[in-house]
Design a protein around this motif. Sequence first.
Motif, PDB file in Angstrom:
ATOM      1  N   ARG A 119       5.419 134.048   6.033  1.00 43.81           N
ATOM      2  CA  ARG A 119       6.800 134.407   5.706  1.00 43.81           C
ATOM      3  C   ARG A 119       7.329 133.466   4.632  1.00 43.81           C
ATOM      4  O   ARG A 119       6.768 132.396   4.398  1.00 43.81           O
ATOM      5  CB  ARG A 119       7.702 134.337   6.949  1.00 43.81           C
ATOM      6  N   GLN A 120       8.439 133.887   4.022  1.00 36.24           N
ATOM      7  CA  GLN A 120       9.088 133.058   3.011  1.00 36.24           C
ATOM      8  C   GLN A 120      10.592 133.069   3.231  1.00 36.24           C
ATOM      9  O   GLN A 120      11.178 134.125   3.454  1.00 36.24           O
ATOM     10  CB  GLN A 120       8.815 133.600   1.603  1.00 36.24           C
ATOM     11  N   TYR A 121      11.184 131.892   3.194  1.00 32.15           N
ATOM     12  CA  TYR A 121      12.633 131.796   3.152  1.00 32.15           C
ATOM     13  C   TYR A 121      12.998 130.484   2.478  1.00 32.15           C
ATOM     14  O   TYR A 121      12.188 129.556   2.388  1.00 32.15           O
ATOM     15  CB  TYR A 121      13.259 131.891   4.549  1.00 32.15           C
TER      16      TYR A 121
ATOM     17  N   ASP B  95      16.475 134.883   3.571  1.00 33.29           N
ATOM     18  CA  ASP B  95      15.238 135.242   4.256  1.00 33.29           C
ATOM     19  C   ASP B  95      14.638 136.482   3.615  1.00 33.29           C
ATOM     20  O   ASP B  95      15.301 137.500   3.451  1.00 33.29           O
ATOM     21  CB  ASP B  95      15.527 135.509   5.735  1.00 33.29           C
TER      22      ASP B  95
ATOM     23  N   PRO C 200      11.548 131.658  14.310  1.00 35.58           N
ATOM     24  CA  PRO C 200      10.852 130.902  13.266  1.00 35.58           C
ATOM     25  C   PRO C 200       9.844 129.939  13.873  1.00 35.58           C
ATOM     26  O   PRO C 200      10.049 129.407  14.959  1.00 35.58           O
ATOM     27  CB  PRO C 200      11.991 130.136  12.569  1.00 35.58           C
ATOM     28  N   ALA C 201       8.736 129.742  13.157  1.00 38.54           N
ATOM     29  CA  ALA C 201       7.709 128.813  13.642  1.00 38.54           C
ATOM     30  C   ALA C 201       8.232 127.390  13.573  1.00 38.54           C
ATOM     31  O   ALA C 201       9.014 127.053  12.720  1.00 38.54           O
ATOM     32  CB  ALA C 201       6.454 128.954  12.814  1.00 38.54           C
TER      33      ALA C 201
ATOM     34  N   GLY D 226      15.500 123.489   1.502  1.00 34.83           N
ATOM     35  CA  GLY D 226      14.358 123.536   2.403  1.00 34.83           C
ATOM     36  C   GLY D 226      13.841 124.957   2.489  1.00 34.83           C
ATOM     37  O   GLY D 226      14.228 125.820   1.708  1.00 34.83           O
ATOM     38  N   GLY D 227      12.970 125.198   3.477  1.00 39.07           N
ATOM     39  CA  GLY D 227      12.455 126.540   3.665  1.00 39.07           C
ATOM     40  C   GLY D 227      10.981 126.554   3.999  1.00 39.07           C
ATOM     41  O   GLY D 227      10.328 125.512   4.087  1.00 39.07           O
ATOM     42  N   GLU D 228      10.463 127.740   4.187  1.00 39.31           N
ATOM     43  CA  GLU D 228       9.040 127.934   4.459  1.00 39.31           C
ATOM     44  C   GLU D 228       8.452 128.811   3.359  1.00 39.31           C
ATOM     45  O   GLU D 228       9.055 129.806   2.957  1.00 39.31           O
ATOM     46  CB  GLU D 228       8.835 128.609   5.818  1.00 39.31           C
ATOM     47  N   GLY D 229       7.277 128.428   2.867  1.00 41.07           N
ATOM     48  CA  GLY D 229       6.691 129.148   1.747  1.00 41.07           C
ATOM     49  C   GLY D 229       7.506 128.987   0.485  1.00 41.07           C
ATOM     50  O   GLY D 229       7.437 129.819  -0.425  1.00 41.07           O
ATOM     51  N   ARG D 230       8.283 127.899   0.416  1.00 35.96           N
ATOM     52  CA  ARG D 230       9.173 127.692  -0.733  1.00 35.96           C
ATOM     53  C   ARG D 230       8.372 127.331  -1.977  1.00 35.96           C
ATOM     54  O   ARG D 230       7.514 126.466  -1.951  1.00 35.96           O
ATOM     55  CB  ARG D 230      10.189 126.587  -0.413  1.00 35.96           C
TER      56      ARG D 230
ATOM     57  N   GLU E 230      16.484 127.682   2.062  1.00 35.89           N
ATOM     58  CA  GLU E 230      17.773 127.370   2.645  1.00 35.89           C
ATOM     59  C   GLU E 230      18.444 126.233   1.891  1.00 35.89           C
ATOM     60  O   GLU E 230      17.781 125.335   1.368  1.00 35.89           O
ATOM     61  CB  GLU E 230      17.621 127.009   4.130  1.00 35.89           C
TER      62      GLU E 230
END
Length: 218
Positions: free
Chosen positions: A76-78, A167, A217-218, A39-43, A80
Amino acid sequence: MRLRSFLGSLSLALLLPAAEPLPAIVLADFEDGYVPGIGGEGRQPESEVTLVSSPVHGGRQAAKLSYLFRKDVKPRQYVEVWVNRHLEADIKSVSAWIHGDGSKQLLKLRARDKTGEWLQYRYGVIDWQGWRHVTIPLRKPAFEVSWGGDEDGKPTSPVSGIAFLIDSAVEPATGELICEGGQELDTCQAGTPATDDATCDAKDDDCDGAADEDYAPA
């Protein structure tokens, strides 16, 4: 640029009376073919989790996370790696053998508890290459932020998932993450502290000796 890290056997230390030794239960050793979620954001689509036979630590297989951070992705980017398994025990810490890539990105951990609360903990900078045994305690000072559920900032058993999180700074290619010997440097200028430290940039914006402690985190 492509950065890689490798996850080996994950284990949990149980919360028992101080007079007793702390045993460990295996959360995932990847020998049974179990592939963690991602998962993640900006993945980016290039990011993936696969099982590999090399490098490994004490077994035949390890879970390999390949991830890509781009400097033009906002805010942002992360990424997981999720192990979604039900754990009835009261968890004190999470341990794993991790094959570092020397990327100087930030290693964190997330847990989802019985009430639906999400809790996030910080290990630090990935400044090593090769295998290292990493332990992240589920308490302060590793604790960063929590949201949802009963919002008490403590894991309530049973925990239904554990994730290791890589992160990135918003634009990692710009060199905004400053490290020296694996320790983050305070880049705040004396006399000009910010009112808080809510940006995920690995800097001590408000000059209080901690970096990003107000980030949520959002």
